[in-house]
Design an enzyme around this catalytic site. Sequence first.
Site, PDB file in Angstrom:
ATOM      1  N   GLY A 222       0.827  -1.196   0.000  1.00 43.15           N
ATOM      2  CA  GLY A 222       0.000   0.000   0.000  1.00 43.15           C
ATOM      3  C   GLY A 222       0.858   1.241   0.000  1.00 43.15           C
ATOM      4  O   GLY A 222       2.102   1.175   0.097  1.00 43.15           O
ATOM      5  N   PRO A 224       2.635   4.751   1.215  1.00 44.40           N
ATOM      6  CA  PRO A 224       3.291   5.086   2.488  1.00 44.40           C
ATOM      7  C   PRO A 224       2.320   5.751   3.455  1.00 44.40           C
ATOM      8  O   PRO A 224       1.508   6.601   3.066  1.00 44.40           O
ATOM      9  CB  PRO A 224       4.406   6.059   2.066  1.00 44.40           C
ATOM     10  CG  PRO A 224       4.653   5.764   0.628  1.00 44.40           C
ATOM     11  CD  PRO A 224       3.331   5.339   0.055  1.00 44.40           C
ATOM     12  N   THR A 226      -0.116   4.257   5.226  1.00 47.89           N
ATOM     13  CA  THR A 226      -1.457   3.670   5.332  1.00 47.89           C
ATOM     14  C   THR A 226      -1.592   2.730   6.518  1.00 47.89           C
ATOM     15  O   THR A 226      -2.705   2.285   6.810  1.00 47.89           O
ATOM     16  CB  THR A 226      -1.808   2.914   4.043  1.00 47.89           C
ATOM     17  OG1 THR A 226      -0.740   2.017   3.709  1.00 47.89           O
ATOM     18  CG2 THR A 226      -2.032   3.884   2.893  1.00 47.89           C
ATOM     19  N   LYS A 228       0.775  -0.132   7.379  1.00 47.50           N
ATOM     20  CA  LYS A 228       1.257  -1.515   7.220  1.00 47.50           C
ATOM     21  C   LYS A 228       2.049  -1.959   8.445  1.00 47.50           C
ATOM     22  O   LYS A 228       1.810  -3.047   8.995  1.00 47.50           O
ATOM     23  CB  LYS A 228       2.122  -1.612   5.950  1.00 47.50           C
ATOM     24  CG  LYS A 228       1.374  -1.249   4.678  1.00 47.50           C
ATOM     25  CD  LYS A 228       2.250  -1.400   3.455  1.00 47.50           C
ATOM     26  CE  LYS A 228       3.379  -0.402   3.435  1.00 47.50           C
ATOM     27  NZ  LYS A 228       2.902   0.996   3.314  1.00 47.50           N
ATOM     28  N   THR A 229       2.994  -1.148   8.876  1.00 51.92           N
ATOM     29  CA  THR A 229       3.775  -1.503  10.062  1.00 51.92           C
ATOM     30  C   THR A 229       2.905  -1.498  11.311  1.00 51.92           C
ATOM     31  O   THR A 229       3.099  -2.320  12.219  1.00 51.92           O
ATOM     32  CB  THR A 229       4.952  -0.522  10.222  1.00 51.92           C
ATOM     33  OG1 THR A 229       5.718  -0.489   9.013  1.00 51.92           O
ATOM     34  CG2 THR A 229       5.851  -0.947  11.369  1.00 51.92           C
ATOM     35  N   GLU A 445      -8.324  34.218  -8.470  1.00 51.29           N
ATOM     36  CA  GLU A 445      -9.056  33.273  -7.620  1.00 51.29           C
ATOM     37  C   GLU A 445     -10.566  33.458  -7.761  1.00 51.29           C
ATOM     38  O   GLU A 445     -11.319  32.479  -7.682  1.00 51.29           O
ATOM     39  CB  GLU A 445      -8.642  33.462  -6.152  1.00 51.29           C
ATOM     40  CG  GLU A 445      -7.168  33.195  -5.886  1.00 51.29           C
ATOM     41  CD  GLU A 445      -6.720  31.823  -6.348  1.00 51.29           C
ATOM     42  OE1 GLU A 445      -7.551  30.889  -6.349  1.00 51.29           O
ATOM     43  OE2 GLU A 445      -5.544  31.679  -6.714  1.00 51.29           O
ATOM     44  N   ASP A 520      -2.150  25.503 -12.961  1.00 46.60           N
ATOM     45  CA  ASP A 520      -3.465  25.139 -13.500  1.00 46.60           C
ATOM     46  C   ASP A 520      -3.331  24.535 -14.885  1.00 46.60           C
ATOM     47  O   ASP A 520      -3.977  23.530 -15.208  1.00 46.60           O
ATOM     48  CB  ASP A 520      -4.371  26.371 -13.555  1.00 46.60           C
ATOM     49  CG  ASP A 520      -4.605  26.988 -12.180  1.00 46.60           C
ATOM     50  OD1 ASP A 520      -4.589  26.225 -11.199  1.00 46.60           O
ATOM     51  OD2 ASP A 520      -4.777  28.215 -12.093  1.00 46.60           O
TER      52      ASP A 520
END
Length: 660
Positions: A222, A224, A226, A228-229, A445, A520
């Site tokens: 997955g 970095p 997320t 796992k460890t 903007e 953009d």
Amino acid sequence: MADNTPPKDPKSDKPAKKGPPPMPMRGLAISFLMMAIFLTVLHLFSNSSKKVGEVEYTDFVNMVKGGRIAKVDIANDGAGNHFVTGESKDLNEAGMTKFRTEIILTEKLMEMLESNGVQVNVKRPKTMLISILANIVPFILIFGIIYFVFIRQMKNAGRGAMSFGKSRAKMLTQDKNKITFKEVAGVDEAKEELQEVVEFLKDPKKFQKLGGKMPKGVLLSGAPGTGKTLLAKAVAGEADVPFFTISGSDFVEMFVGIGASRVRDMFEQGKKNAPCIIFIDEIDAVGRSRFSGIGGGHDEREQTLNALLVEMDGFDSQEGIIIIAATNRPDVLDPALLRPGRFDRQVVVDLPTLEGREQILKIHSRNVRLSDKVELKKSARGTPGFSGADLANLVNEAALLAARRGAEFVEQEDMEEARDKVMWGRERRSHVLDPEEKKLTAYHEAGHTIAMYYTPECEPIHKVTIIPRGRALGATMSLPEKDRYTQSKKRLEADLLSLMGGRAAEELIFNDVTTGAHNDIERATLIARAMVCEYGMSQTIGPQNLGSHSKPVFLGQGINGSHEHSEETARKIDQEVQRIITEAYDACMKILTDNKEKLVTLSELLIEREVLDFDDVDSIMKTGTLPPEGKTEEKAPEAEEPEAADDPVDEASSERTEPA
């Protein structure tokens, strides 16, 4: 269980001794030998330099009477014996200038020395203890120096050499690990897969009664951050079996064969403690594909990988050891490592969904003093694409911001400011824009805002600001109503239209364009090219994949994959990309032209207020003025918190940036 009894010597009935050879005895012998050599050399140099000779008492008397002695030293050895040492004015028969002799100290001898002009120096007698120490202390000092300088280094070097092939896996105990599955959120499917592994270790008969076998390996892959460890730590906290942890980089050394030896030793430790779990973090360090393409190979890494393949599923593989590995690069792993029998399960740890993000925020905010007005669901809606690590950082940043302003609780404004800081950087209020630049940024903007407001397929506007943040001089932020897994053609075209808003507003108002829209334009070009080359959304090109230029090249793979079409097709692709962007720009320009008065009003209020939220924008679009005081908070929940669905998509935002 493995047999731990030491092997027997074939020439004897006694079991052979285990472990390294006895270093202390060898070291002691070597130290004594070196000390003897040192003392011998020291004695030779001392004798050669001093040249002290023994003379008879009669010769000593004759030398005194002959005036050949200038001074003497009379010393007592502490036992009643006196010795005379001195120097003669000329060489004696042995060629020595210094002499030593034993005397009987009498008044007559002293008168003779005095009458012949000999300078006499009487030394204090030495005690027995001083004499012994004077002879022993030098030996002790020399022995200590030799031991600490040479023997300790030899022992350490020997121990290091013997431990090169030893595994560096660390065994975790329940006292050191307190993390359980209750502290893991947002990855329910991965938790279920690993929970089944834990239950298998606790009660294997439950699964074996129908003929099932224990899985040998579980690969967690997955993005970095997320978790796992964290999942592996939760398995260690839940399982009642030994848990070994090691990093993939711990196998690789500068010496050839060390990695393979460490793999074998790690599995030997596992067999002695079976059933057990071995967790290998970042397995791509040793499990990369054995492809001898560009860049060549690495024999040490390949030997380590071969040893790992054999231990996981070879002739001598044994049951009871489960391997859990984690990586964020499953595409570079060797196919032999991924086949069933080695890694039977490949669990993908995805980015958390909307509900998962809310659960993660609740876990990380348990020890944070949140205000009653904080809505974690709103924060979860505003963070699509965030991983668990990002959300943990967001909560921590919010707590720091609240502490910096001296508040007792973390408010919703702190959560939003922390989110903006994590995504776009901190506000740079010291970066003062001159009036002309501020006006240009405000219209830029405002153009994004109006384009998004009048395009139904765009996500709802969250706020618009012209305060510099990170590299952006201003930004228009949206708040997705729900997570999405797919994008429709209409939604992608709406994103292109909103991205063109800033550039179109500059051209409409100032009849000129600036470099502020380069980000953009870059994003719009990537979307349009993906629509043509990957998504098949062009009627001219048709539904075919013509390769992606963004795929990484790994070991010679994917070099020619992006050029498998003719020059004519490439020209059509460029024409289609240009057509899609041009149509989006023209549509955006029409919207801004039709609402030019609102564009001017919104820009002027943005210059005055610097930050406008959705209620402000909505009121300006409908009435031409800001909402009355006190009504903003009543409309905010209804406007900013529509019901969330269950699918994720990235949050859209448009910004005017500084030129690179």
